[in-house]
Design a protein around this motif. Structure first.
Motif, PDB file in Angstrom:
ATOM      1  N   VAL A 147       4.323   0.985   1.716  1.00 41.82           N
ATOM      2  CA  VAL A 147       4.442  -0.206   2.564  1.00 41.82           C
ATOM      3  C   VAL A 147       4.681  -1.436   1.689  1.00 41.82           C
ATOM      4  O   VAL A 147       3.989  -1.640   0.682  1.00 41.82           O
ATOM      5  CB  VAL A 147       3.173  -0.401   3.431  1.00 41.82           C
ATOM      6  CG1 VAL A 147       3.373  -1.563   4.398  1.00 41.82           C
ATOM      7  CG2 VAL A 147       2.855   0.870   4.210  1.00 41.82           C
TER       8      VAL A 147
ATOM      9  N   ARG B  23      -1.267  15.130  10.438  1.00 41.49           N
ATOM     10  CA  ARG B  23      -0.678  14.662  11.683  1.00 41.49           C
ATOM     11  C   ARG B  23       0.101  15.800  12.264  1.00 41.49           C
ATOM     12  O   ARG B  23       1.023  16.271  11.654  1.00 41.49           O
ATOM     13  CB  ARG B  23       0.260  13.525  11.385  1.00 41.49           C
ATOM     14  CG  ARG B  23      -0.531  12.413  10.839  1.00 41.49           C
ATOM     15  CD  ARG B  23       0.249  11.508  10.024  1.00 41.49           C
ATOM     16  NE  ARG B  23      -0.749  10.605   9.490  1.00 41.49           N
ATOM     17  CZ  ARG B  23      -0.618   9.308   9.490  1.00 41.49           C
ATOM     18  NH1 ARG B  23       0.445   8.758   9.939  1.00 41.49           N
ATOM     19  NH2 ARG B  23      -1.555   8.563   9.018  1.00 41.49           N
TER      20      ARG B  23
ATOM     21  N   LYS C 123       7.586  -0.172   6.115  1.00 42.65           N
ATOM     22  CA  LYS C 123       6.966   1.107   5.724  1.00 42.65           C
ATOM     23  C   LYS C 123       8.065   2.128   5.518  1.00 42.65           C
ATOM     24  O   LYS C 123       8.781   2.490   6.457  1.00 42.65           O
ATOM     25  CB  LYS C 123       6.005   1.556   6.824  1.00 42.65           C
ATOM     26  CG  LYS C 123       5.246   2.825   6.491  1.00 42.65           C
ATOM     27  CD  LYS C 123       4.066   2.960   7.438  1.00 42.65           C
ATOM     28  CE  LYS C 123       3.511   4.341   7.494  1.00 42.65           C
ATOM     29  NZ  LYS C 123       2.383   4.450   8.420  1.00 42.65           N
TER      30      LYS C 123
ATOM     31  N   ARG D 210     -12.778   3.629   2.665  1.00 39.78           N
ATOM     32  CA  ARG D 210     -11.726   3.983   3.624  1.00 39.78           C
ATOM     33  C   ARG D 210     -11.917   5.367   4.193  1.00 39.78           C
ATOM     34  O   ARG D 210     -11.285   5.744   5.147  1.00 39.78           O
ATOM     35  CB  ARG D 210     -10.370   3.863   2.970  1.00 39.78           C
ATOM     36  CG  ARG D 210     -10.206   2.531   2.308  1.00 39.78           C
ATOM     37  CD  ARG D 210      -8.785   2.200   2.145  1.00 39.78           C
ATOM     38  NE  ARG D 210      -8.342   1.460   3.283  1.00 39.78           N
ATOM     39  CZ  ARG D 210      -7.082   1.256   3.565  1.00 39.78           C
ATOM     40  NH1 ARG D 210      -6.154   1.764   2.834  1.00 39.78           N
ATOM     41  NH2 ARG D 210      -6.747   0.570   4.607  1.00 39.78           N
TER      42      ARG D 210
ATOM     43  N   ALA E  75       6.247  -6.282   7.378  1.00 39.70           N
ATOM     44  CA  ALA E  75       5.845  -5.142   6.546  1.00 39.70           C
ATOM     45  C   ALA E  75       6.917  -4.074   6.728  1.00 39.70           C
ATOM     46  O   ALA E  75       7.374  -3.821   7.853  1.00 39.70           O
ATOM     47  CB  ALA E  75       4.486  -4.626   6.988  1.00 39.70           C
TER      48      ALA E  75
ATOM     49  N   LEU F  97      -5.413  -3.528  11.785  1.00 43.40           N
ATOM     50  CA  LEU F  97      -4.814  -4.628  11.029  1.00 43.40           C
ATOM     51  C   LEU F  97      -5.234  -5.953  11.661  1.00 43.40           C
ATOM     52  O   LEU F  97      -5.391  -6.048  12.886  1.00 43.40           O
ATOM     53  CB  LEU F  97      -3.291  -4.500  11.023  1.00 43.40           C
ATOM     54  CG  LEU F  97      -2.740  -3.227  10.368  1.00 43.40           C
ATOM     55  CD1 LEU F  97      -1.218  -3.189  10.478  1.00 43.40           C
ATOM     56  CD2 LEU F  97      -3.168  -3.106   8.915  1.00 43.40           C
TER      57      LEU F  97
ATOM     58  N   THR G 289       0.080   8.089   3.171  1.00 41.95           N
ATOM     59  CA  THR G 289       0.531   9.451   2.922  1.00 41.95           C
ATOM     60  C   THR G 289       1.962   9.604   3.373  1.00 41.95           C
ATOM     61  O   THR G 289       2.705  10.419   2.884  1.00 41.95           O
ATOM     62  CB  THR G 289      -0.249  10.416   3.811  1.00 41.95           C
ATOM     63  OG1 THR G 289      -1.554   9.939   3.903  1.00 41.95           O
ATOM     64  CG2 THR G 289      -0.207  11.806   3.285  1.00 41.95           C
ATOM     65  N   PHE G 290       2.289   8.832   4.376  1.00 40.17           N
ATOM     66  CA  PHE G 290       3.582   9.040   4.993  1.00 40.17           C
ATOM     67  C   PHE G 290       4.599   7.995   4.600  1.00 40.17           C
ATOM     68  O   PHE G 290       5.726   8.035   5.017  1.00 40.17           O
ATOM     69  CB  PHE G 290       3.413   9.128   6.512  1.00 40.17           C
ATOM     70  CG  PHE G 290       2.585  10.313   6.869  1.00 40.17           C
ATOM     71  CD1 PHE G 290       3.185  11.531   7.071  1.00 40.17           C
ATOM     72  CD2 PHE G 290       1.217  10.231   6.925  1.00 40.17           C
ATOM     73  CE1 PHE G 290       2.430  12.648   7.347  1.00 40.17           C
ATOM     74  CE2 PHE G 290       0.451  11.344   7.211  1.00 40.17           C
ATOM     75  CZ  PHE G 290       1.049  12.559   7.417  1.00 40.17           C
TER      76      PHE G 290
ATOM     77  N   ARG H 276      -4.794  10.807  -3.000  1.00 41.16           N
ATOM     78  CA  ARG H 276      -4.241  10.969  -1.668  1.00 41.16           C
ATOM     79  C   ARG H 276      -3.500  12.273  -1.591  1.00 41.16           C
ATOM     80  O   ARG H 276      -2.753  12.639  -2.469  1.00 41.16           O
ATOM     81  CB  ARG H 276      -3.286   9.818  -1.395  1.00 41.16           C
ATOM     82  CG  ARG H 276      -2.731   9.820  -0.021  1.00 41.16           C
ATOM     83  CD  ARG H 276      -1.813   8.668   0.166  1.00 41.16           C
ATOM     84  NE  ARG H 276      -2.561   7.446   0.352  1.00 41.16           N
ATOM     85  CZ  ARG H 276      -2.621   6.487  -0.550  1.00 41.16           C
ATOM     86  NH1 ARG H 276      -2.014   6.620  -1.700  1.00 41.16           N
ATOM     87  NH2 ARG H 276      -3.285   5.389  -0.309  1.00 41.16           N
TER      88      ARG H 276
ATOM     89  N   ASP I 250      -1.165   2.778  12.939  1.00 41.33           N
ATOM     90  CA  ASP I 250      -1.167   4.168  12.487  1.00 41.33           C
ATOM     91  C   ASP I 250      -1.270   5.171  13.653  1.00 41.33           C
ATOM     92  O   ASP I 250      -2.343   5.689  13.959  1.00 41.33           O
ATOM     93  CB  ASP I 250      -2.291   4.401  11.471  1.00 41.33           C
ATOM     94  CG  ASP I 250      -1.998   5.621  10.609  1.00 41.33           C
ATOM     95  OD1 ASP I 250      -1.119   6.417  10.996  1.00 41.33           O
ATOM     96  OD2 ASP I 250      -2.648   5.792   9.571  1.00 41.33           O
TER      97      ASP I 250
ATOM     98  N   GLY J   5       0.824  -1.199   0.000  1.00 48.40           N
ATOM     99  CA  GLY J   5       0.000   0.000   0.000  1.00 48.40           C
ATOM    100  C   GLY J   5       0.854   1.242   0.000  1.00 48.40           C
ATOM    101  O   GLY J   5       2.082   1.182   0.135  1.00 48.40           O
ATOM    102  N   GLU J   6       0.158   2.318  -0.184  1.00 47.98           N
ATOM    103  CA  GLU J   6       0.848   3.603  -0.159  1.00 47.98           C
ATOM    104  C   GLU J   6       0.090   4.496   0.790  1.00 47.98           C
ATOM    105  O   GLU J   6      -1.055   4.866   0.511  1.00 47.98           O
ATOM    106  CB  GLU J   6       0.804   4.251  -1.544  1.00 47.98           C
ATOM    107  CG  GLU J   6       1.803   3.696  -2.496  1.00 47.98           C
ATOM    108  CD  GLU J   6       1.772   4.449  -3.804  1.00 47.98           C
ATOM    109  OE1 GLU J   6       2.807   5.000  -4.179  1.00 47.98           O
ATOM    110  OE2 GLU J   6       0.708   4.494  -4.429  1.00 47.98           O
TER     111      GLU J   6
ATOM    112  N   MET K 278       0.779  -8.255   8.684  1.00 43.09           N
ATOM    113  CA  MET K 278      -0.605  -8.604   9.011  1.00 43.09           C
ATOM    114  C   MET K 278      -1.337  -8.801   7.681  1.00 43.09           C
ATOM    115  O   MET K 278      -1.210  -7.972   6.769  1.00 43.09           O
ATOM    116  CB  MET K 278      -1.262  -7.471   9.809  1.00 43.09           C
ATOM    117  CG  MET K 278      -0.532  -7.101  11.091  1.00 43.09           C
ATOM    118  SD  MET K 278      -0.696  -8.351  12.384  1.00 43.09           S
ATOM    119  CE  MET K 278      -2.311  -7.943  13.041  1.00 43.09           C
TER     120      MET K 278
ATOM    121  N   HIS L  70      -5.158  -6.027   1.301  1.00 38.76           N
ATOM    122  CA  HIS L  70      -4.503  -4.747   1.556  1.00 38.76           C
ATOM    123  C   HIS L  70      -4.955  -3.745   0.534  1.00 38.76           C
ATOM    124  O   HIS L  70      -5.676  -4.078  -0.396  1.00 38.76           O
ATOM    125  CB  HIS L  70      -2.986  -4.907   1.497  1.00 38.76           C
ATOM    126  CG  HIS L  70      -2.471  -5.776   2.593  1.00 38.76           C
ATOM    127  ND1 HIS L  70      -2.005  -7.040   2.371  1.00 38.76           N
ATOM    128  CD2 HIS L  70      -2.411  -5.567   3.924  1.00 38.76           C
ATOM    129  CE1 HIS L  70      -1.661  -7.581   3.521  1.00 38.76           C
ATOM    130  NE2 HIS L  70      -1.902  -6.711   4.481  1.00 38.76           N
ATOM    131  N   GLU L  71      -4.455  -2.566   0.743  1.00 40.76           N
ATOM    132  CA  GLU L  71      -4.843  -1.479  -0.139  1.00 40.76           C
ATOM    133  C   GLU L  71      -4.734  -1.882  -1.618  1.00 40.76           C
ATOM    134  O   GLU L  71      -5.637  -1.668  -2.397  1.00 40.76           O
ATOM    135  CB  GLU L  71      -3.918  -0.302   0.153  1.00 40.76           C
ATOM    136  CG  GLU L  71      -4.400   0.987  -0.413  1.00 40.76           C
ATOM    137  CD  GLU L  71      -3.519   2.127   0.080  1.00 40.76           C
ATOM    138  OE1 GLU L  71      -2.997   2.056   1.198  1.00 40.76           O
ATOM    139  OE2 GLU L  71      -3.384   3.074  -0.677  1.00 40.76           O
TER     140      GLU L  71
END
Ligand SMILES: Nc1ncnc2c1ncn2[C@@H]1O[C@H](COP(=O)(O)OP(=O)(O)OP(=O)(O)O)[C@@H](O)[C@H]1O
Length: 556
Positions: A39, A430, A54, A423, A52, A162, A35-36, A533, A173, A32-33, A112, A345-346
């Motif tokens: 993964v 953040r 990230k 989602r 995983a 997860l 914002t930060f 995103r 997260d 997945g991707e 996960m 997953h995403e």
């Protein structure tokens, strides 16, 4: 207690003995991707475990390692609970022969197989009630631990939960999480009252509680329990239950479901800064029991407690764990009894969507006339600029307008079809957060219902429950010697400002810049979890650094 001392195992070994080399991992695929970070699924060459990775994206390379990532890492390092995603280590990738190019950093967490949002999107998956109870119970356990340790998650949603094929649920997260100053919740006392103000610019809209929509700043851990209620309902319905396309519409949908606010059911609501826009809603009694008519009275009872308008009386995690819902038939499934599913997953979602009939219509309980922010007149109301500038009346069923990242100056979008109506709108910026505080003995919570004994326990020690999890998911005495207390971070900001800044020994310029992030309400209203995103950090207007005593007027 210093954080250093807490970073050792019970045997005195360092829990985090420096960074590993990324060459210690064999990349398997992209998951997945965020914002930060991007993964990846990978295999550790050292012990063959699947993890995983990230990648921390360096949006502003000149500025060094993103402080938001440092915060998340520092918090995750201090937390240890079977229902909280564990940070195993950090890994570094040094690019060969590229001169001054900075190395890339990766957070290494256990792999996960699913996130809850992805699992619900899988057309082959139909949750049974024992399974829902099992996940909900674990979610509440994780949250009880966080709140007992005075940490607010502030981005509770299905996409951040997860789930492994072993049936274990973990809260992930922590990019928006932060410590809170008030005492931890107590049994029978809801979330209590906050003494100080925090930024209201938190929680992804579909999971955002009414007090935040009305711009309460003295909020409590009860905000996370609202999100649990939304997730609980989502597990029954198979899709998010409150899908507002603006803050106003979100409030409308909430009040249609649970009734409009009055001084009885939400004392003080009419003094909150954002109340004006909702005063015209007229009286509605709410239709939660009707919407969830297929569920048992106990399920509806717990859902009502979690979705209480009055944040002071909203049930806390300690009490929710004792709700008779969990001890009445059908009893919660044991994690190991839950079937294994295809990974979700995403990036797996497109295939699910292709298997699926047309996307589901807007939830029945929602407002049928979604509006933009037009009627939202509360001071400081957030124009949903990016939602509303194009197709703001979209039904969530069609997904949000997808703004090409490249067109926004952001990084390129992922594969087509990644946008996901399930989602939710993108989480807020953040902004603050951080390090840990002394932990506390957890409140009295009964053992998990699948352990047999239903007797309530008043000592509430966590370690008595932990052994139901497979060893690979167990923390080491909450990971810390001395009873697993989470270290007290330095700082804490002045008492009425949500400007908590950890003592990373960084330069004050970083801290000032960090405080600046996340204040612009418009930044978090409009984008979506995947596809379109938004790269908040890139978009965030740069401000000059503040003097240490700077007080943001937007934060009161
Ligand atoms: N430990 C893990 N195991 C498996 N998949 C994971 C793990 N951590 C994250 N993912 C997957 O990677 C994706 C992105 O990760 P994550 O949500 O942590 O990134 P983020 O930048 O915090 O996301 P967001 O943009 O939603 O804030 C998620 O869809 C999730 O399913």
């Amino acid at each position: 207690m210093s954080i250093i001392s807490l970073e050792r195992t019970d045997q005195g070994e360092p829990r985090f003995p420096g960074c590993s080399n990324i060459r210690d991992f064999e990349f398997i695929g992209k998951l997945g991707e965020g914002t930060f970070g991007e993964v990846y699924k990978a295999r550790s060459k050292k012990d063959n475990t699947i993890v995983a990775l990230k990648k921390i994206l360096m949006h502003h390379e000149k500025e060094g390692f993103p402080i938001t990532a440092i915060r998340e890492i520092k918090l995750l390092k201090a937390l240890s609970h079977p229902n909280i995603l564990q940070l195993k280590e950090m890994s570094v990738e040094r690019s060969k022969g590229e001169g001054r190019k900075k190395p890339s950093m990766y957070m290494v967490t256990p792999y996960m197989e699913h996130d809850l949002s992805g699992l619900l999107e899988n057309p082959a998956v139909h949750f049974t009630e024992p399974q829902i109870k099992c996940y909900l119970y674990q979610l509440l356990e994780g949250l009880r631990y966080l709140h007992a340790n005075q940490i607010l998650h502030r981005d509770m949603k299905a996409a951040n939960l997860l789930i492994s094929n072993g049936g274990i649920l973990q809260i992930a997260d922590f990019g928006l999480a932060r410590p809170f100053d008030e005492p931890p919740p107590q049994a029978g006392k809801g979330g209590g009252e906050a003494r100080r103000e925090y930024t209201a610019l938190v929680v992804t809209r579909w999971y955002r509680p009414p007090e935040l929509l009305l711009q309460l700043r003295k909020y409590t851990s009860a905000i996370d329990l609202w999100g649990v209620g939304c997730v609980f309902g989502e597990m029954f319905k198979g899709k998010p239950i409150l899908c507002g396309n603006s803050d106003l519409n979100q409030a409308q949908q909430i009040f249609s479901l649970v009734g409009t606010p009055t001084e009885e059911n939400m004392p003080g609501w009419s003094s909150l800064p954002g109340c004006e826009g909702v005063k015209s809603f007229g009286h509605k009694p709410g239709n939660l029991a009707q919407v969830f008519k297929d569920q048992s009275p106990l399920a509806i009872s717990l859902l009502k407690e979690l979705l209480r308008l009055d944040w002071r009386k909203r049930i806390n995690a300690i009490d929710a764990l004792k709700h008779p819902y969990f001890t009445s038939p059908p009893l919660p499934a044991k994690p190991g009894e839950i079937p294994h599913y295809q990974d979700s997953h995403e990036l797996d979602r497109k295939k699910f969507r292709d298997q699926r009939a047309p996307l589901p219509p807007a939830p029945a309980m929602g407002s049928t006339d979604p509006t933009t922010n037009g009627g939202w007149t509360g001071p400081g109301s957030r124009p949903d600029s990016r939602n509303s500038n194009t197709n703001s009346n979209h039904s969530h069923a069609h997904g949000p307008p997808r703004i090409p990242n490249a067109a926004r100056g952001g990084r390129p979008n992922g594969p087509p079809g990644m946008h996901n109506h399930r989602r939710g709108p993108f989480p807020p910026q953040r902004d603050v957060g951080l390090p840990p505080r002394p932990p506390l003995p957890a409140g009295g919570v009964p053992p998990p219902p699948w352990e047999g004994s239903q007797s309530g326990r008043s000592d509430g020690r966590d370690d008595q429950r932990r052994d139901r999890f497979p060893p690979s998911h167990q923390g080491s005495s909450h990971g810390r010697p001395g009873g697993g207390r989470i270290p007290q971070g330095a700082g804490g900001g002045s008492h009425n400002l949500d400007s908590y800044v950890p003592s990373y020994g960084g330069n004050p310029h970083d801290r000032d810049r960090d405080r600046d992030r996340g204040r612009d309400a418009g930044d978090y209203n409009s984008d979506w979890r995947s596809g379109g995103r938004r790269d908040y950090r890139r978009d965030q207007p740069r401000r000059r650094s503040r003097s240490p005593g700077y007080r943001d007027p937007a934060r009161g």
